[in-house]
Design a protein around this motif. Structure first.
Motif, PDB file in Angstrom:
ATOM      1  N   PRO A 166       0.807  -1.229   0.000  1.00 57.74           N
ATOM      2  CA  PRO A 166       0.000   0.000   0.000  1.00 57.74           C
ATOM      3  C   PRO A 166       0.834   1.270   0.000  1.00 57.74           C
ATOM      4  CG  PRO A 166      -0.160  -1.136   2.120  1.00 57.74           C
ATOM      5  CD  PRO A 166       0.523  -2.067   1.187  1.00 57.74           C
ATOM      6  N   VAL A 167       1.977   1.258   0.707  1.00 57.19           N
ATOM      7  CA  VAL A 167       2.844   2.439   0.722  1.00 57.19           C
ATOM      8  C   VAL A 167       3.477   2.636  -0.648  1.00 57.19           C
ATOM      9  CG1 VAL A 167       4.927   3.436   1.731  1.00 57.19           C
ATOM     10  CG2 VAL A 167       3.265   2.273   3.199  1.00 57.19           C
ATOM     11  N   ALA A 168       3.976   1.555  -1.241  1.00 61.79           N
ATOM     12  CA  ALA A 168       4.591   1.656  -2.568  1.00 61.79           C
ATOM     13  C   ALA A 168       3.574   2.127  -3.596  1.00 61.79           C
ATOM     14  CB  ALA A 168       5.172   0.303  -2.980  1.00 61.79           C
ATOM     15  N   HIS A 169       2.367   1.601  -3.534  1.00 67.45           N
ATOM     16  CA  HIS A 169       1.328   1.986  -4.491  1.00 67.45           C
ATOM     17  C   HIS A 169       0.999   3.472  -4.377  1.00 67.45           C
ATOM     18  CE1 HIS A 169      -2.802   2.291  -6.149  1.00 67.45           C
ATOM     19  NE2 HIS A 169      -2.358   1.395  -7.006  1.00 67.45           N
ATOM     20  N   ALA A 170       0.874   3.967  -3.149  1.00 64.34           N
ATOM     21  CA  ALA A 170       0.556   5.379  -2.948  1.00 64.34           C
ATOM     22  C   ALA A 170       1.674   6.280  -3.462  1.00 64.34           C
ATOM     23  CB  ALA A 170       0.296   5.653  -1.465  1.00 64.34           C
ATOM     24  N   LEU A 171       2.924   5.934  -3.146  1.00 66.99           N
ATOM     25  CA  LEU A 171       4.053   6.733  -3.615  1.00 66.99           C
ATOM     26  C   LEU A 171       4.171   6.688  -5.136  1.00 66.99           C
ATOM     27  CD1 LEU A 171       6.732   5.832  -0.911  1.00 66.99           C
ATOM     28  CD2 LEU A 171       5.517   8.003  -1.150  1.00 66.99           C
ATOM     29  N   ALA A 172       3.977   5.504  -5.717  1.00 67.80           N
ATOM     30  CA  ALA A 172       4.073   5.377  -7.171  1.00 67.80           C
ATOM     31  C   ALA A 172       2.980   6.185  -7.848  1.00 67.80           C
ATOM     32  CB  ALA A 172       3.977   3.907  -7.572  1.00 67.80           C
ATOM     33  N   ALA A 173       1.757   6.108  -7.341  1.00 67.03           N
ATOM     34  CA  ALA A 173       0.656   6.847  -7.954  1.00 67.03           C
ATOM     35  C   ALA A 173       0.918   8.348  -7.912  1.00 67.03           C
ATOM     36  CB  ALA A 173      -0.649   6.516  -7.236  1.00 67.03           C
ATOM     37  N   ARG A 174       1.457   8.840  -6.809  1.00 66.56           N
ATOM     38  CA  ARG A 174       1.740  10.273  -6.699  1.00 66.56           C
ATOM     39  C   ARG A 174       2.897  10.677  -7.616  1.00 66.56           C
ATOM     40  NH1 ARG A 174       0.725  11.560  -0.194  1.00 66.56           N
ATOM     41  NH2 ARG A 174      -1.234  10.376  -0.109  1.00 66.56           N
ATOM     42  N   ALA A 175       3.902   9.816  -7.709  1.00 67.97           N
ATOM     43  CA  ALA A 175       5.037  10.131  -8.584  1.00 67.97           C
ATOM     44  C   ALA A 175       4.601  10.156 -10.044  1.00 67.97           C
ATOM     45  CB  ALA A 175       6.146   9.100  -8.379  1.00 67.97           C
ATOM     46  N   ILE A 176       3.795   9.176 -10.448  1.00 70.67           N
ATOM     47  CA  ILE A 176       3.332   9.116 -11.841  1.00 70.67           C
ATOM     48  C   ILE A 176       2.437  10.307 -12.149  1.00 70.67           C
ATOM     49  CG2 ILE A 176       1.919   7.789 -13.462  1.00 70.67           C
ATOM     50  CD1 ILE A 176       2.950   5.250 -11.951  1.00 70.67           C
ATOM     51  N   ALA A 177       1.561  10.672 -11.218  1.00 67.30           N
ATOM     52  CA  ALA A 177       0.685  11.828 -11.419  1.00 67.30           C
ATOM     53  C   ALA A 177       1.484  13.116 -11.566  1.00 67.30           C
ATOM     54  CB  ALA A 177      -0.300  11.944 -10.250  1.00 67.30           C
ATOM     55  N   ALA A 178       2.651  13.165 -10.920  1.00 71.59           N
ATOM     56  CA  ALA A 178       3.514  14.347 -11.010  1.00 71.59           C
ATOM     57  C   ALA A 178       4.431  14.312 -12.229  1.00 71.59           C
ATOM     58  CB  ALA A 178       4.348  14.471  -9.738  1.00 71.59           C
ATOM     59  N   GLY A 179       4.272  13.277 -13.061  1.00 69.11           N
ATOM     60  CA  GLY A 179       5.074  13.183 -14.279  1.00 69.11           C
ATOM     61  C   GLY A 179       6.490  12.696 -14.053  1.00 69.11           C
ATOM     62  N   ARG A 180       6.727  12.021 -12.939  1.00 68.04           N
ATOM     63  CA  ARG A 180       8.084  11.547 -12.640  1.00 68.04           C
ATOM     64  C   ARG A 180       8.304  10.130 -13.177  1.00 68.04           C
ATOM     65  NH1 ARG A 180       9.097  13.670  -6.383  1.00 68.04           N
ATOM     66  NH2 ARG A 180       8.249  15.767  -6.728  1.00 68.04           N
ATOM     67  N   GLY A 181       9.550   9.754 -13.273  1.00 69.13           N
ATOM     68  CA  GLY A 181       9.910   8.438 -13.741  1.00 69.13           C
ATOM     69  C   GLY A 181       9.816   8.341 -15.254  1.00 69.13           C
ATOM     70  N   ARG A 182       9.911   7.133 -15.748  1.00 65.36           N
ATOM     71  CA  ARG A 182       9.775   6.911 -17.203  1.00 65.36           C
ATOM     72  C   ARG A 182       9.075   5.588 -17.441  1.00 65.36           C
ATOM     73  NH1 ARG A 182      14.541   4.142 -19.422  1.00 65.36           N
ATOM     74  NH2 ARG A 182      15.913   3.522 -17.713  1.00 65.36           N
ATOM     75  N   GLU A 183       8.433   5.493 -18.583  1.00 66.91           N
ATOM     76  CA  GLU A 183       7.674   4.313 -18.947  1.00 66.91           C
ATOM     77  C   GLU A 183       8.496   3.492 -19.929  1.00 66.91           C
ATOM     78  OE1 GLU A 183       2.974   3.410 -19.978  1.00 66.91           O
ATOM     79  OE2 GLU A 183       3.778   5.457 -20.015  1.00 66.91           O
ATOM     80  N   VAL A 184       8.666   2.221 -19.618  1.00 73.66           N
ATOM     81  CA  VAL A 184       9.494   1.341 -20.441  1.00 73.66           C
ATOM     82  C   VAL A 184       8.661   0.154 -20.894  1.00 73.66           C
ATOM     83  CG1 VAL A 184      11.550  -0.116 -20.484  1.00 73.66           C
ATOM     84  CG2 VAL A 184      11.569   2.039 -19.204  1.00 73.66           C
ATOM     85  N   ALA A 185       8.700  -0.131 -22.194  1.00 74.89           N
ATOM     86  CA  ALA A 185       7.998  -1.294 -22.735  1.00 74.89           C
ATOM     87  C   ALA A 185       8.959  -2.477 -22.738  1.00 74.89           C
ATOM     88  CB  ALA A 185       7.492  -0.992 -24.140  1.00 74.89           C
ATOM     89  N   LEU A 186       8.888  -3.288 -21.696  1.00 73.76           N
ATOM     90  CA  LEU A 186       9.814  -4.399 -21.551  1.00 73.76           C
ATOM     91  C   LEU A 186       9.400  -5.602 -22.395  1.00 73.76           C
ATOM     92  CD1 LEU A 186      10.480  -4.482 -17.699  1.00 73.76           C
ATOM     93  CD2 LEU A 186      11.948  -3.522 -19.467  1.00 73.76           C
ATOM     94  N   TRP A 187       8.087  -5.709 -22.673  1.00 72.53           N
ATOM     95  CA  TRP A 187       7.591  -6.940 -23.277  1.00 72.53           C
ATOM     96  C   TRP A 187       7.126  -6.724 -24.730  1.00 72.53           C
ATOM     97  CZ3 TRP A 187       6.300  -5.304 -18.306  1.00 72.53           C
ATOM     98  CH2 TRP A 187       6.883  -6.060 -17.269  1.00 72.53           C
ATOM     99  N   THR A 188       7.876  -5.930 -25.474  1.00 75.35           N
ATOM    100  CA  THR A 188       7.528  -5.705 -26.876  1.00 75.35           C
ATOM    101  C   THR A 188       7.850  -6.962 -27.682  1.00 75.35           C
ATOM    102  OG1 THR A 188       9.722  -4.738 -27.203  1.00 75.35           O
ATOM    103  CG2 THR A 188       7.893  -3.245 -26.784  1.00 75.35           C
TER     104      THR A 188
END
Length: 327
Positions: A305-327
């Protein structure tokens, strides 16, 4: 061509300035324990592999689990080389959405552990401290200890005396600052003698590694005292056998990460697990004079739950990057 599912990658820097309030974190972690107690979540015992070269003093951990309230599955990994600093400690968590079958995030887990650990400590203290507890001693100023005192105050606002022992100047500074940020009118007393301070404390939290202090004995605490070990090397061996009442976040994980806490016969006597206490199915102690020992080992159902909350806030703030690992 279908590009396939992608994964949000979040680094320590992406998460560094994100902060949950103590109230938020304690509620999230409690919800994780309660979902587990209800049977909605799964949390197998962690795997631990000591590395074979003793000179490296290295160990690897892995945890797999499922949070039924969020419907998120997760894998957590940790590798640590040496235990006198956090310089070579690396930990990650990967989240998967069980409702869609898609990956959600792969992220550094340092901030997650530094949030869910003091939240678990606060829940143990709220559930197991003797009625009328007024004093707390925090031993350790590493990442998992810095937020402990403000979390304790959030769970037990009647605490009056707060004391702190640590050997790292930065950790001491950050621990005091964490209290001042949330409770500007409260003072933290720095101590040099752990044993003397423990003898005057209703609650003692041991989150030290191999710090230069005697290993804490449960018998140092006054009658009714509560000793909480955060998977710590700072507590004397055989402490489970010395306690009037014993609590663990997970009995199975004590046998993995807390083997030296067993008595001379090697038996692990656990009277109650924290999820059962929070669910009202077990007491936090039997009587006001009992010396209680609680072993807090990390459970992935509190990381999720802590990781999910932090990840959701980071993604909403435009942080991190999206990687397509399974192309």
């Amino acid at each position: 061509m279908n590009s396939g599912p992608s994964l949000h990658i979040l680094t320590r820097t992406d998460l560094h300035t994100l902060e949950l309030t103590p109230d938020e974190a304690i509620t999230m972690v409690e919800d994780g324990y309660l979902a587990y107690a209800s049977g909605a979540s799964r949390n197998p015992a962690k795997l631990m592999v000591p590395m074979p070269d003793p000179a490296r003093d290295a160990v690897a951990y892995s945890m797999l689990g499922y949070d039924g309230s969020l419907e998120q599955a997760a894998f957590k990994t940790s590798y640590r080389q040496g235990s006198t600093s956090a310089e070579k400690y690396y930990t990650t968590i990967t989240l998967y959405d069980d409702t869609t079958g898609l990956p959600f995030a792969l992220m550094d887990c340092h901030r997650v552990g530094a949030t869910r650990t003091p939240a678990s400590t606060a829940l143990i203290a709220r559930s197991c401290a003797r009625p009328g507890a007024r004093s707390a001693l925090m031993v350790g100023t590493g990442a998992q200890g810095i937020r402990t005192l403000p979390y304790l105050l959030t769970a037990l606002p009647e605490l009056e005396r707060l004391r702190l022992f640590g050997t790292h100047p930065d950790g001491l500074r950050d621990s005091v600052a964490a209290v001042k940020e949330r409770f500007p009118d409260r003072e933290v007393e720095l101590v040099d003698d752990v044993e003397a301070a423990a003898r005057e404390s209703d609650i003692v939290v041991a989150a030290s590694g191999r710090a230069a202090h005697p290993k804490i004995r449960l018998g140092w605490l006054p009658p009714g005292g509560l000793l909480i070990s955060v998977a710590s090397k700072g507590v004397g061996e055989g402490t489970l056998a010395e306690a009037d009442y014993t609590v663990a976040t997970s009995g199975a994980q004590v046998e993995v990460t807390g083997r030296r806490m067993a008595g001379p016969d090697g038996v692990f006597r656990i009277d109650a697990e924290l999820p059962e206490i929070l669910a009202g199915r077990a007491p936090g102690r039997r009587g006001g004079e009992d010396r209680v020992f609680a072993f807090s080992s990390g459970m992935i159902i509190t990381d999720i739950p802590v990781a999910h909350a932090l990840a959701a806030r980071a993604i909403a703030a435009g942080r991190g990057r999206e990687v397509a690992l399974w192309t």
